[in-house]
Design a protein around this motif. Structure first.
Motif, PDB file in Angstrom:
ATOM      1  N   TRP A 177      40.314   0.140  14.134  1.00  0.00           N
ATOM      2  CA  TRP A 177      41.134  -0.583  15.104  1.00  0.00           C
ATOM      3  C   TRP A 177      40.820  -2.072  14.997  1.00  0.00           C
ATOM      4  N   PRO A 178      41.683  -2.844  14.361  1.00  0.00           N
ATOM      5  CA  PRO A 178      41.382  -4.265  14.143  1.00  0.00           C
ATOM      6  C   PRO A 178      41.375  -5.047  15.459  1.00  0.00           C
ATOM      7  N   PRO A 179      40.716  -6.193  15.472  1.00  0.00           N
ATOM      8  CA  PRO A 179      40.570  -6.972  16.713  1.00  0.00           C
ATOM      9  C   PRO A 179      41.788  -7.831  17.020  1.00  0.00           C
ATOM     10  N   SER A 180      42.946  -7.208  17.117  1.00  0.00           N
ATOM     11  CA  SER A 180      44.151  -7.933  17.495  1.00  0.00           C
ATOM     12  C   SER A 180      44.946  -7.047  18.428  1.00  0.00           C
ATOM     13  N   GLY A 181      45.684  -7.644  19.337  1.00  0.00           N
ATOM     14  CA  GLY A 181      46.456  -6.853  20.282  1.00  0.00           C
ATOM     15  C   GLY A 181      45.573  -6.271  21.371  1.00  0.00           C
ATOM     16  N   ILE A 182      45.932  -5.076  21.822  1.00  0.00           N
ATOM     17  CA  ILE A 182      45.231  -4.457  22.943  1.00  0.00           C
ATOM     18  C   ILE A 182      43.788  -4.136  22.554  1.00  0.00           C
ATOM     19  N   ASP A 183      42.884  -4.304  23.490  1.00  0.00           N
ATOM     20  CA  ASP A 183      41.467  -4.026  23.269  1.00  0.00           C
ATOM     21  C   ASP A 183      41.248  -2.514  23.364  1.00  0.00           C
ATOM     22  N   PRO A 184      40.807  -1.859  22.279  1.00  0.00           N
ATOM     23  CA  PRO A 184      40.620  -0.407  22.361  1.00  0.00           C
ATOM     24  C   PRO A 184      39.596   0.003  23.400  1.00  0.00           C
ATOM     25  N   CYS A 185      38.623  -0.865  23.679  1.00  0.00           N
ATOM     26  CA  CYS A 185      37.589  -0.502  24.650  1.00  0.00           C
ATOM     27  C   CYS A 185      38.165  -0.360  26.058  1.00  0.00           C
ATOM     28  N   GLU A 186      39.192  -1.140  26.385  1.00  0.00           N
ATOM     29  CA  GLU A 186      39.859  -0.947  27.671  1.00  0.00           C
ATOM     30  C   GLU A 186      40.522   0.421  27.739  1.00  0.00           C
ATOM     31  N   LEU A 187      41.222   0.768  26.666  1.00  0.00           N
ATOM     32  CA  LEU A 187      41.871   2.074  26.623  1.00  0.00           C
ATOM     33  C   LEU A 187      40.848   3.202  26.663  1.00  0.00           C
ATOM     34  N   GLN A 434      41.193   0.784  39.437  1.00  0.00           N
ATOM     35  CA  GLN A 434      42.615   1.001  39.674  1.00  0.00           C
ATOM     36  C   GLN A 434      43.457  -0.042  38.953  1.00  0.00           C
ATOM     37  N   HIS A 435      42.953  -1.275  38.855  1.00  0.00           N
ATOM     38  CA  HIS A 435      43.630  -2.294  38.037  1.00  0.00           C
ATOM     39  C   HIS A 435      43.822  -1.785  36.615  1.00  0.00           C
ATOM     40  N   LEU A 436      42.751  -1.243  36.039  1.00  0.00           N
ATOM     41  CA  LEU A 436      42.803  -0.799  34.654  1.00  0.00           C
ATOM     42  C   LEU A 436      43.780   0.358  34.491  1.00  0.00           C
ATOM     43  N   LEU A 437      43.707   1.362  35.350  1.00  0.00           N
ATOM     44  CA  LEU A 437      44.599   2.506  35.231  1.00  0.00           C
ATOM     45  C   LEU A 437      46.058   2.098  35.408  1.00  0.00           C
ATOM     46  N   SER A 438      46.325   1.142  36.288  1.00  0.00           N
ATOM     47  CA  SER A 438      47.698   0.662  36.473  1.00  0.00           C
ATOM     48  C   SER A 438      48.218   0.027  35.192  1.00  0.00           C
ATOM     49  N   GLY A 439      47.380  -0.780  34.536  1.00  0.00           N
ATOM     50  CA  GLY A 439      47.790  -1.393  33.284  1.00  0.00           C
ATOM     51  C   GLY A 439      48.008  -0.372  32.186  1.00  0.00           C
ATOM     52  N   VAL A 440      47.102   0.611  32.080  1.00  0.00           N
ATOM     53  CA  VAL A 440      47.203   1.621  31.035  1.00  0.00           C
ATOM     54  C   VAL A 440      48.478   2.450  31.190  1.00  0.00           C
ATOM     55  N   ARG A 441      48.909   2.698  32.419  1.00  0.00           N
ATOM     56  CA  ARG A 441      50.123   3.504  32.620  1.00  0.00           C
ATOM     57  C   ARG A 441      51.375   2.827  32.057  1.00  0.00           C
ATOM     58  N   THR A 442      51.356   1.508  31.897  1.00  0.00           N
ATOM     59  CA  THR A 442      52.538   0.826  31.361  1.00  0.00           C
ATOM     60  C   THR A 442      52.768   1.157  29.891  1.00  0.00           C
ATOM     61  N   ILE A 443      51.770   1.733  29.214  1.00  0.00           N
ATOM     62  CA  ILE A 443      51.936   2.141  27.824  1.00  0.00           C
ATOM     63  C   ILE A 443      53.060   3.166  27.696  1.00  0.00           C
TER      64      ILE A 443
END
Length: 504
Positions: A177-187, A434-443
Motif C-alpha cells: 500500500w503506497p503512501p499516497s491517498g487514504i492512510d491504510p492505518c486509518e482503515l 465515531q469520527h473515524l467510523l463516520s469517515g470510513v462509511r463514506t467509502i
C-alpha cells in the motif's frame, strides 16, 4: 523480557526488489529466521514479497511465478519446522492444472504444512485471477483463530466482516500500500474496532517499478482500535515485533468480537446482496430525487441553548439561507415543531431533526414549503420500528438513524444499495472513534452527517483513492459541506462477498 502471557508476532517490513525473486527470497528467509530467534510465534511478510508488484502483463510476471511446491514455500516450510513458528508470506502462485496466476498469501504452520492459501479477491487486472469469496482465509493456532486478507481486500468493510464472522481473533493484512491517498492505518484501525479483533497490517518498503514505498506504514491495533504498534515506516528492511495480550487460558480474547457480533441484525442487511454493477442510472432505477448540489449544514447549539433557537440564530446569519439544515435530537414540543416548519417555509430551506421523548424517536423532515414528514425511528440500530428511516428531500435520499447504525459496515452498504445519498445519524456525543467510523462509511459512496447536542460532523465520499473530506463543529458552531448527489449516485460496491456467511 517478554511477558509469558503474551503472543509475540513479527511484521517483516521488508524492502522488496521488483522482479528479483532470488534476492527477495534470501532477504526474507533471513528475516524469518531472525524474527523467530527473537521469540515471534507468528511472522508475516508483505503482499507479493517475492516478486514485487506493478507487473504490466501475465508475460511480465511469468518468470516470477512459483508453484506451491516451489523453492520459496519449500524453504519457508523448513524454517517454520526448525523454529516452530507460523509464517505468512505473499507471493505470485501458479495453479498447476490450469496455469492460472494468483496474488496469494500462504501460511505455513510449525509442522511445515500449508494451513491457509488465500488468493486476493481484488486482484490485479493485468495478470491475476480473482480469488473465490467463499475460500477459507482462516487457520487455527494454539492462541486462537487467525485470518488473512491481502491489502485492498481490507478497503471495503464486508470482507473483514465475513472474516470476523468466521471466528478470527487476529487478522493479518499483508500489503503493498503506497503512501499516497487514504492512510491504510486509518482503515485498519476502523476494521479492528468495528469487528472487535486484533489487526496487523504488514506493509513493505523500498522502491517498486512505479511506486516509492519507503514511507508506506505498517501498524497493529487491538479490538478496541487502540494502537499497539504505531504506524511505522523505514527506508530499508526492518523487523517489527509486537506482543499481543493473552487471557488466563493463554489465548487471544474472543469476547470483544463476540460482543460486537451480538449487536448485528442480519435480517436488516439483505439489501447488501443486491447486484447493481450493471446499473448506469440509479436515479431512474430507484426513483430517486433529481440529483443536484446542496449545502448540508449541521447546527450545534451553544451550551444550554435550545436547538430551535440555534436554528433561528443560524438562519439569521445566512444570506441567503439555502440548503439542508440538520439539528440534534431533542424532546421538541409541538410549538417547537411549528416554529421549525415556519422557518423552513419562510426561508425556503429543508430541516432534518429527530424528536426524542424517552425511548420513542421520530425522525422529522421539513420541506421548503414547511410541511413535516414523520419517520418512526428505533433508538438503536437493532430495535424494530415501522418503516426504514428513508426520506426523500428535493435533491437527496436520506437515511435517518441512531449513531450505532454506523458502528457496523452492513447497514451503510444496505442503505447505499437503496439509493441513500446522505446518512443523518443522531446521538448524544461525537467522539474520536465515531469520527473515524463516520469517515470510513463514506467509502460505500454515501455522505454521512452526525448531529449531537455536543458536536457535529459531515463527511463526503473519497475522490478516487484519496481520503474522505470532513467538517467538524463544536457547540455554537455550524459545519457546512456541499453534497453533490450526482457523485453519490455513481456507486461502486465490493460484491465478491460470501453472502451466506454475512447474512446467516
Amino acid at each position: 523480557m517478554r511477558d509469558a502471557n503474551t503472543l509475540r508476532i513479527a511484521l517483516l517490513h521488508a524492502a522488496i526488489a521488483h522482479g528479483d525473486v532470488e534476492k527477495n527470497r534470501k532477504r526474507l528467509l533471513a528475516m524469518i529466521a531472525e524474527a523467530a530467534e527473537q521469540g515471534a510465534k507468528i511472522i508475516t511478510a508483505p503482499e507479493m514479497a517475492l516478486p514485487g508488484y506493478s507487473f504490466e502483463s501475465r508475460e511480465a510476471i511469468a518468470p516470477c511465478v512459483e508453484p506451491v511446491d516451489g523453492p520459496t514455500l519449500t524453504a519457508v516450510a523448513a524454517l517454520a519446522r526448525n523454529h516452530g513458528v507460523y509464517v505468512c508470506i505473499g507471493l505470485a502462485l501458479e495453479t498447476a492444472k490450469t496455469a492460472i496466476f494468483h496474488n496469494s498469501a500462504v501460511v505455513i504452520d510449525p509442522a511445515g504444512r500449508t494451513v491457509c492459501q488465500y488468493n486476493k479477491i481484488n486482484a490485479e487486472s493485468r495478470w491475476a485471477c480473482p480469488g473465490d469469496p467463499r475460500q477459507n482465509n482462516t487457520f487455527d493456532t494454539p492462541w486462537g483463530r487467525v485470518g488473512v486478507l491481502i491489502c485492498s481486500d481490507s478497503y471495503f468493510g464486508l470482507m473483514p466482516r465475513t472474516t470476523a464472522l468466521r471466528g478470527v481473533e487476529l487478522l493479518l493484512v499483508p500489503a503493498n500500500w503506497p503512501p499516497s491517498g487514504i492512510d491504510p492505518c486509518e482503515l485498519w484501525r476502523a476494521r479492528a474496532m468495528e469487528n472487535g479483533i486484533f489487526l496487523a497490517g504488514c506493509n513493505r518498503t523500498g522502491v517498486d517499478r512505479v511506486m516509492d514505498c519507503k514511507k508506506a506504514p505498517s501498524c497493529v491495533f487491538d479490538p478496541s482500535g487502540r494502537t499497539i504498534l504505531e504506524p511505522t515506516t523505514a527506508a530499508g528492511s526492518i523487523i517489527l515485533q509486537v506482543d499481543l495480550p493473552l487471557n488466563a487460558e493463554g489465548r487471544l480474547d474472543d469476547w470483544p468480537r463476540k460482543k460486537r457480533m451480538a449487536t448485528r441484525c442480519p435480517e436488516k442487511y439483505h439489501d447488501c446482496y443486491r447486484n447493481l454493477r450493471a446499473v448506469q442510472d440509479l436515479t431512474s432505477l430507484l426513483n430517486l430525487p433529481a440529483a443536484a448540489v446542496m449545502a448540508a449544514n449541521a447546527v450545534v447549539p451553544e451550551e444550554k441553548e435550545h436547538p430551535v433557537e440555534a436554528l433561528a440564530r443560524t438562519l439569521g446569519q445566512q444570506s441567503p439561507a439555502v440548503g439542508l439544515f440538520l439539528l440534534p435530537w431533542f424532546d421538541y414540543s409541538d410549538e417547537d415543531l411549528r416554529r421549525i416548519g415556519e422557518m423552513a417555509g419562510s426561508r425556503q430551506v429543508e430541516v432534518v431533526t429527530c424528536r426524542r421523548a424517552g425511548d420513542v424517536c421520530t425522525g422529522l423532515v421539513f420541506s421548503m414549503d414547511g410541511l413535516m414528514q414523520s419517520l418512526p425511528l428505533a433508538l438503536t440500530a437493532c430495535q424494530q420500528a415501522p418503516g426504514d428511516g428513508l426520506a426523500d428531500t428535493a435533491s437527496a435520499r436520506l437515511k435517518l438513524a441512531p449513531f450505532d447504525f454506523l458502528a457496523h459496515p452492513e447497514p451503510a452498504v444496505a442503505a447505499a444499495k437503496r439509493g441513500c445519498d446522505l446518512v443523518v445519524a443522531f446521538g448524544d456525543t461525537l467522539n474520536e472513534s465515531q469520527h473515524l467510523l463516520s469517515g470510513v462509511r463514506t467509502i460505500d459512496y454515501l455522505s454521512v452527517a452526525c448531529v449531537t447536542p455536543a458536536g457535529a460532523g459531515i463527511w463526503l465520499p473519497p475522490e478516487g483513492h484519496q481520503r474522505w473530506e470532513e467538517r467538524i463543529a463544536a457547540p455554537g458552531e455550524v459545519c457546512t459541506l456541499s453534497v453533490d448527489t450526482n457523485r453519490t449516485r455513481q456507486k461502486r460496491f465490493q460484491d465478491s462477498i460470501d453472502f451466506d456467511t454475512l447474512l446467516k
